[in-house]
Design a protein around this motif. Structure first.
Motif, PDB file in Angstrom:
ATOM      1  N   CYS A  72       0.863  -1.178   0.000  1.00 40.81           N
ATOM      2  CA  CYS A  72       0.000   0.000   0.000  1.00 40.81           C
ATOM      3  C   CYS A  72       0.897   1.224   0.000  1.00 40.81           C
ATOM      4  O   CYS A  72       2.088   1.142   0.320  1.00 40.81           O
ATOM      5  N   GLN A  76      -0.696   3.977   4.612  1.00 45.11           N
ATOM      6  CA  GLN A  76      -1.876   3.166   4.343  1.00 45.11           C
ATOM      7  C   GLN A  76      -1.609   1.734   4.777  1.00 45.11           C
ATOM      8  O   GLN A  76      -0.462   1.313   4.888  1.00 45.11           O
ATOM      9  N   TRP A  78      -3.416  -2.521   4.482  1.00 43.94           N
ATOM     10  CA  TRP A  78      -4.334  -3.408   3.786  1.00 43.94           C
ATOM     11  C   TRP A  78      -5.451  -3.814   4.741  1.00 43.94           C
ATOM     12  O   TRP A  78      -5.199  -4.315   5.832  1.00 43.94           O
ATOM     13  N   CYS A  83      -6.454  -0.948   0.163  1.00 40.38           N
ATOM     14  CA  CYS A  83      -5.601  -0.093   0.961  1.00 40.38           C
ATOM     15  C   CYS A  83      -6.442   1.040   1.542  1.00 40.38           C
ATOM     16  O   CYS A  83      -7.241   1.637   0.823  1.00 40.38           O
TER      17      CYS A  83
END
Length: 89
Positions: A72, A76, A78, A83
């Protein structure tokens, strides 16, 4: 393996998604595989097929990046197949 190359297809067609011979002659990356736009013939098998939709080089699902669709963007994470900003994860 990992690339669909119709007869008379070219690397340029793979990179830009068009062919002078018509749409059915545009090569694509197979589902479950990844390649970079700048190096489209270097093909990577994705650890999770759903993260790599195939199609044009550089295509990843859920906002993922990198080879093979495993990262990501900065700040960010997952979560739920995409994301999301770390604040929302």
């Amino acid at each position: 393996e990992g690339i669909v190359c119709p007869f008379a297809s070219t690397v340029d067609g793979l990179q830009n998604g068009i062919s002078k011979a018509g749409e059915k002659y545009v090569p694509t990356i197979a589902e479950g595989y990844y390649s970079h736009l700048h190096s489209p013939t270097s093909i990577y098998r994705c650890t999770e097929k759903n993260r790599c939709p195939g199609g044009r080089p550089g295509s990843c699902s859920g906002g993922l990046t990198g080879a093979p669709c495993a990262e990501c963007l900065s700040k960010q994470a997952w979560s739920d197949e995409k994301c999301v900003d770390c604040d929302a994860a």
